[in-house]
Design an enzyme around this catalytic site. Structure first.
Site, short mmCIF file in Angstrom:
data_model
loop_
_atom_site.label_atom_id
_atom_site.label_comp_id
_atom_site.label_asym_id
_atom_site.label_seq_id
_atom_site.Cartn_x
_atom_site.Cartn_y
_atom_site.Cartn_z
N ASP A 132 2.39 -5.94 7.63
CA ASP A 132 1.18 -5.13 7.66
C ASP A 132 -0.01 -6.06 7.44
OD1 ASP A 132 -0.99 -3.46 7.15
OD2 ASP A 132 0.23 -1.93 6.14
N TYR A 164 -10.60 -0.64 11.13
CA TYR A 164 -11.82 -0.12 10.49
C TYR A 164 -12.21 -0.93 9.26
CZ TYR A 164 -8.15 2.40 7.91
OH TYR A 164 -7.02 2.72 7.20
N LYS A 165 -11.36 -1.86 8.85
CA LYS A 165 -11.69 -2.70 7.69
C LYS A 165 -12.47 -3.92 8.19
CE LYS A 165 -7.91 -0.73 5.04
NZ LYS A 165 -6.50 -0.79 4.67
N PHE A 170 0.86 -1.18 0.00
CA PHE A 170 0.00 0.00 0.00
C PHE A 170 0.90 1.24 0.00
CE2 PHE A 170 -2.96 2.97 2.22
CZ PHE A 170 -4.02 2.86 1.35
N ARG A 213 -13.22 -3.64 -7.10
CA ARG A 213 -12.81 -4.46 -5.96
C ARG A 213 -14.02 -4.79 -5.08
NH1 ARG A 213 -8.51 -2.37 -1.50
NH2 ARG A 213 -10.21 -0.89 -1.23
C1 LIG Z 1 -5.74 0.52 4.68
C2 LIG Z 1 -4.27 0.38 4.70
C3 LIG Z 1 -3.46 1.31 5.38
C4 LIG Z 1 -4.07 2.52 6.02
O1 LIG Z 1 -3.18 3.18 6.85
P1 LIG Z 1 -3.70 4.26 7.89
O2 LIG Z 1 -2.47 4.90 8.36
O3 LIG Z 1 -4.40 3.50 8.99
O4 LIG Z 1 -4.62 5.18 7.18
C5 LIG Z 1 -2.10 1.07 5.44
N1 LIG Z 1 -1.55 -0.01 4.87
C6 LIG Z 1 -2.30 -0.91 4.17
C7 LIG Z 1 -1.66 -2.11 3.56
C8 LIG Z 1 -3.68 -0.72 4.06
O5 LIG Z 1 -4.41 -1.58 3.36
#
Ligand SMILES: *Cc1c(COP(=O)(O)O)cnc(C)c1O
Length: 415
Positions: free
Chosen positions: A200, A225-226, A129, A374
């Protein structure tokens, strides 16, 4: 493809046999909506608003500052951390809730760098990400000490782990393709080469069967939150392997991670264990929402959850290939369900417009550039009938070219 194509009655039979069917009633699913975006923002468990109301009205409103003790506010991050720990194969005292993934990653980059001071290469992959990569770039530039962020293709991660790598920073489930890294194998390879691992779990926690202890992972972060349904902007979490905890030197050395925060010493002294990874005051109302949301998870068997997730994804893929393949729709990522997380991305050259048309028909997924639609499958509240109905509507939109209208072709800010 099977000889007997799947029918809606087959999906209904799967729902009747589903051990998690009873969980659906705990979630507020808006009338008429098929929600397949729980991988981005999970559905609200019905009892959460009352608990937030209680935390605001009674605890904040009436008990005020005494609530830090009387309502256990101060210990909420570690108590919630332990509840999340059970879901990701982490022992009590190894997970702390708080901050965001991006902030927690920064903390762990600092911790890992200090634990492997002779080396200068951070290994990540191009399926990560972007925010994770941005944080690592900021960290590298702040240190200005020869650190290199090496980004390879996901398939090349194993071979790229050599004795120059200080630590890996890898996301287990790819946010676009759903490809699952082999956490155990990557961690073993890293350790054999003298490197540490940061994982992660953004698209893993609450979606796949994670076993941090069994994989011997060193560090991990994830959000709530996911798939954990903690609410918009819910606190993230951070994991440190128990035998590393007291060797971590916190980069964000705030008072909540101090050994004696209320001694107000002028010098920082890290608290023992996982607590030192806290920085400052946490959002208690958001913590209250997350704590309530986790109630739904306490009796969930993660192996059974993983089995349902794979069955949902498998049904979706089978139906899409059968009904939508002729319109040029293809499935992104590995064909093997065991190598995938809990979402499915579909390519279509007009993916954005098709997704807008789907949303207009109350089937909610999202879009990821350049052409991917998605769909997230959340085992606690997605039914097999939902999967069937969503594919029916997708096929209808493609058959009738319903997406080919100006209001669906124009791009919005959040996709
Ligand atoms: C959703 C997501 C994030 C989000 O990071 P935040 O700092 O909590 O906004 C980070 N890494 C991955 C792989 C994600 O899917």
């Amino acid at each position: 493809m099977k000889d007997n194509p799947m029918k809606r009655s087959d999906c209904e039979a799967l729902d009747r046999a589903d051990p998690f069917a009873i969980k659906r009633q705990h979630f507020h699913l808006p009338q008429g909506m098929i929600y397949l975006d729980g991988n981005s923002l999970g559905v609200m468990p019905k009892h959460v608003p009352a608990r937030v109301q209680d935390a605001a009205q009674k605890q904040w409103g009436e008990t005020l500052i005494k609530s830090w003790n009387e309502h256990g506010w101060f210990h909420l991050p570690r108590r919630i951390g332990d509840r999340i720990g059970r879901l990701i194969g982490a022992p009590a005292g190894s997970v702390i809730a708080g901050d965001t993934i991006s902030v927690n990653l920064f903390k762990l980059l600092g911790a890992a760098a200090k634990l492997n001071p002779q080396r200068r290469v951070i290994l990540s992959d191009s399926g990560n990400f972007p925010s994770d990569l941005y944080v690592a770039q900021g960290f590298r530039d702040l240190l200005d000490d020869g650190y290199v962020l090496k980004v390879v293709a996901p398939e090349e991660v194993m071979d790229a782990i050599d004795d120059s790598i200080a630590f890996t920073m890898i996301t287990e489930v790819d946010y676009r393709s759903a490809r699952l890294h082999d956490m155990k194998a990557v961690t073993a390879r890293a350790h054999a080469m003298g490197a540490l691992t940061i994982w992660d779990l953004a698209h893993s926690a609450g979606a796949t069967q994670v076993d941090l202890t069994g994989c011997n992972a060193d560090f991990a972060v994830g959000c709530t939150y996911k798939y954990l349904n903690g609410g918009p902007g819910a606190p993230a979490f951070l994991y440190v392997k128990p035998d590393l905890q007291d060797r971590v030197q916190p980069a964000l050395s705030g008072w909540w991670g101090h050994a004696a925060p209320f001694a107000f010493d002028l010098d920082y002294r890290p608290a023992p264990g996982i607590i030192r990874n806290q920085c400052g005051t946490q959002p208690i109302l958001s913590m209250a929402a997350l704590d309530a949301a986790l109630d739904v998870w306490d009796d969930v068997d993660m192996a059974a959850l993983r089995a349902k997730s794979m069955a949902l994804c498998g049904s979706f893929i089978e139906l899409v290939e059968k009904r939508c393949g002729k319109h040029g729709v293809t499935v992104e990522g590995p064909a093997d369900l065991a190598s995938r997380g809990s979402h499915v991305s579909l390519h279509h050259e007009q993916g954005y417009a098709v997704m807008q048309a789907l949303i207009a028909s109350n089937v909610i997924g999202d879009f990821r550039a350049p052409d991917m639609m998605r769909f997230g499958f959340t085992p606690l509240y997605t039914s097999f009938a939902d999967v069937w109905d969503a594919v029916e509507i997708l096929a209808r939109i493609l058959d009738g070219r319903e997406w080919d209208q100006p209001q669906f072709l124009a791009k919005k800010a959040v996709t």
